[in-house]
Design an enzyme around this catalytic site. Sequence first.
Site, mmCIF file in Angstrom:
data_model
loop_
_atom_site.group_PDB
_atom_site.id
_atom_site.type_symbol
_atom_site.label_atom_id
_atom_site.label_comp_id
_atom_site.label_asym_id
_atom_site.label_seq_id
_atom_site.Cartn_x
_atom_site.Cartn_y
_atom_site.Cartn_z
ATOM 1 N N ASN A 9 0.978 -1.066 0.009
ATOM 2 C CA ASN A 9 -0.222 -0.052 -0.073
ATOM 3 C C ASN A 9 0.941 1.320 0.019
ATOM 4 O O ASN A 9 1.628 1.552 1.022
ATOM 5 C CB ASN A 9 -0.821 -0.114 1.074
ATOM 6 C CG ASN A 9 -1.830 1.264 1.508
ATOM 7 O OD1 ASN A 9 -1.672 2.113 0.448
ATOM 8 N ND2 ASN A 9 -2.518 1.359 2.504
ATOM 9 N N TRP A 10 0.977 1.733 -1.098
ATOM 10 C CA TRP A 10 1.861 3.007 -1.269
ATOM 11 C C TRP A 10 1.323 4.135 -0.594
ATOM 12 O O TRP A 10 2.011 5.207 -0.724
ATOM 13 C CB TRP A 10 2.246 3.082 -2.750
ATOM 14 C CG TRP A 10 3.121 2.043 -3.432
ATOM 15 C CD1 TRP A 10 3.387 0.863 -2.784
ATOM 16 C CD2 TRP A 10 3.637 1.978 -5.060
ATOM 17 N NE1 TRP A 10 4.008 0.039 -3.832
ATOM 18 C CE2 TRP A 10 4.033 0.741 -4.833
ATOM 19 C CE3 TRP A 10 3.437 2.785 -5.980
ATOM 20 C CZ2 TRP A 10 4.850 0.636 -6.231
ATOM 21 C CZ3 TRP A 10 4.003 2.405 -6.986
ATOM 22 C CH2 TRP A 10 4.728 1.219 -7.140
ATOM 23 N N LYS A 11 0.003 4.231 -0.137
ATOM 24 C CA LYS A 11 -0.418 5.470 0.289
ATOM 25 C C LYS A 11 -0.185 6.773 -0.799
ATOM 26 O O LYS A 11 -0.332 6.587 -1.835
ATOM 27 C CB LYS A 11 0.093 5.649 1.821
ATOM 28 C CG LYS A 11 0.110 4.442 2.637
ATOM 29 C CD LYS A 11 0.148 4.663 3.987
ATOM 30 C CE LYS A 11 -0.191 3.099 4.747
ATOM 31 N NZ LYS A 11 -0.032 3.405 6.213
ATOM 32 N N HIS A 95 -9.702 1.409 5.060
ATOM 33 C CA HIS A 95 -8.407 1.364 5.705
ATOM 34 C C HIS A 95 -8.234 2.229 7.024
ATOM 35 O O HIS A 95 -9.249 3.125 7.038
ATOM 36 C CB HIS A 95 -7.192 1.745 4.708
ATOM 37 C CG HIS A 95 -5.701 1.956 5.334
ATOM 38 N ND1 HIS A 95 -5.443 2.882 6.302
ATOM 39 C CD2 HIS A 95 -4.783 1.102 5.210
ATOM 40 C CE1 HIS A 95 -4.138 2.453 6.562
ATOM 41 N NE2 HIS A 95 -3.610 1.469 6.061
ATOM 42 N N GLU A 97 -6.835 4.725 8.273
ATOM 43 C CA GLU A 97 -6.708 6.085 7.725
ATOM 44 C C GLU A 97 -7.825 6.628 7.389
ATOM 45 O O GLU A 97 -7.959 7.888 7.282
ATOM 46 C CB GLU A 97 -5.235 6.346 6.771
ATOM 47 C CG GLU A 97 -4.115 6.007 7.744
ATOM 48 C CD GLU A 97 -2.779 5.726 6.910
ATOM 49 O OE1 GLU A 97 -2.903 5.570 5.743
ATOM 50 O OE2 GLU A 97 -1.877 5.035 7.473
ATOM 51 N N GLU A 167 -5.428 -5.205 10.577
ATOM 52 C CA GLU A 167 -4.151 -4.084 10.982
ATOM 53 C C GLU A 167 -4.771 -3.450 12.302
ATOM 54 O O GLU A 167 -5.452 -2.498 12.139
ATOM 55 C CB GLU A 167 -4.534 -3.285 9.796
ATOM 56 C CG GLU A 167 -4.319 -3.707 8.486
ATOM 57 C CD GLU A 167 -3.439 -2.698 7.585
ATOM 58 O OE1 GLU A 167 -2.508 -2.945 7.020
ATOM 59 O OE2 GLU A 167 -4.265 -1.597 7.333
ATOM 60 N N GLY A 173 2.504 2.031 10.892
ATOM 61 C CA GLY A 173 3.562 3.210 10.689
ATOM 62 C C GLY A 173 4.139 3.524 12.211
ATOM 63 O O GLY A 173 4.771 4.495 12.015
ATOM 64 N N SER A 213 3.339 -2.366 10.479
ATOM 65 C CA SER A 213 5.019 -2.452 10.617
ATOM 66 C C SER A 213 5.706 -3.771 10.312
ATOM 67 O O SER A 213 6.360 -4.580 10.771
ATOM 68 C CB SER A 213 5.207 -2.028 11.978
ATOM 69 O OG SER A 213 4.932 -0.707 12.296
ATOM 70 N N GLY A 234 2.967 -1.142 4.455
ATOM 71 C CA GLY A 234 2.858 0.293 3.977
ATOM 72 C C GLY A 234 4.204 0.681 3.736
ATOM 73 O O GLY A 234 4.674 0.308 2.487
ATOM 74 N N GLY A 235 4.901 1.180 4.755
ATOM 75 C CA GLY A 235 6.253 2.015 4.460
ATOM 76 C C GLY A 235 7.201 1.104 3.781
ATOM 77 O O GLY A 235 7.944 1.523 2.950
HETATM 78 P P1 PGA Z 1 2.750 0.259 7.726
HETATM 79 O O1 PGA Z 1 1.495 0.600 7.190
HETATM 80 O O2 PGA Z 1 3.373 -1.038 7.065
HETATM 81 O O3 PGA Z 1 3.762 1.450 7.264
HETATM 82 O O4 PGA Z 1 2.745 0.100 8.915
HETATM 83 C C1 PGA Z 1 0.643 -0.565 6.807
HETATM 84 C C2 PGA Z 1 -0.735 -0.189 6.389
HETATM 85 O O5 PGA Z 1 -1.160 0.828 6.780
HETATM 86 O O6 PGA Z 1 -1.613 -1.054 5.566
#
Ligand code: PGA
Length: 258
Positions: A9-11, A95, A97, A167, A173, A213, A234-235
């Site tokens: 997930n490149w956000k 998600h 967010e 999640e 993050g 993470s 994510g990251g």
């Molecule tokens: P993260 O994000 O790997 O940066 O913790 C995961 C996500 O939001 O899907």
Amino acid sequence: MRRPIIAGNWKMHKTISEAIELANGLRRNFVNDIGIDIVICPPFTALSEVGEIIQDSFIQLGAQNMHWEDKGAFTGEVSPLMLKDLGVKYVIIGHSERRQFFGETNEIVNKKVKSALKHNLIPIMCIGESLEERKKEKTFEVVKNHLEGGIEGINLDSPENLIIAYEPVWAIGTGINATSSQAEEVQGYIRELLKKIFDKELAEGIRIQYGGSVRPDNIEELIKERDVDGALVGGASLDLITFTEIVKKAGEVIKIKI
Ligand code: PGA
């Protein structure tokens, strides 16, 4: 045996040229099937270019969100038809967010999941508790509420058509991942809930990802667990070497996972 699925997930990261560079690198790194579905979810602006690069490869295209209507006066939104048009196969829905910053409720998530299924897009539906909820021992309650609310009334023809991503918000993050036993505890519970909602066989076939993470140094432990069928990253998906390492390490583990 469920085929694991790892999605990046490149956000809200990567310009078109940066996205092209990463997608090209991934295509070069994954020339063979390693027994895992690999999905990348660039921002909307890069879907077209990335889609072209990974066409006919072992990497598949996902989006990070969508509206539930096919078209209409919804300024700024993107419809499932538009995603289909770009060759998108998966779509992340709900998600944390989006729930936290854009007010997405279970009702909205449910509309989006239903719409995705109607359009033959595979929803990656995200669920999970906040730190405060975990501290108050409300994890199971929250996860049940998100799961049941999000998939209420859906018709599932095949288990491959729905992905659940567990999640925990406190792990996203933050660099603090859930331990493999914490992940399995909740994901095993999710599987039991799925068995009550669908028939047993269907529930056994639905893939449940862990997200929060995920890194090269924790993927092996996580994916060894019975009900951890992959990861939503994510990251660590923004860097070619790191994401490649995550997928390859997972590939080694699933060769021996029973
Ligand atoms: P993260 O994000 O790997 O940066 O913790 C995961 C996500 O939001 O899907």
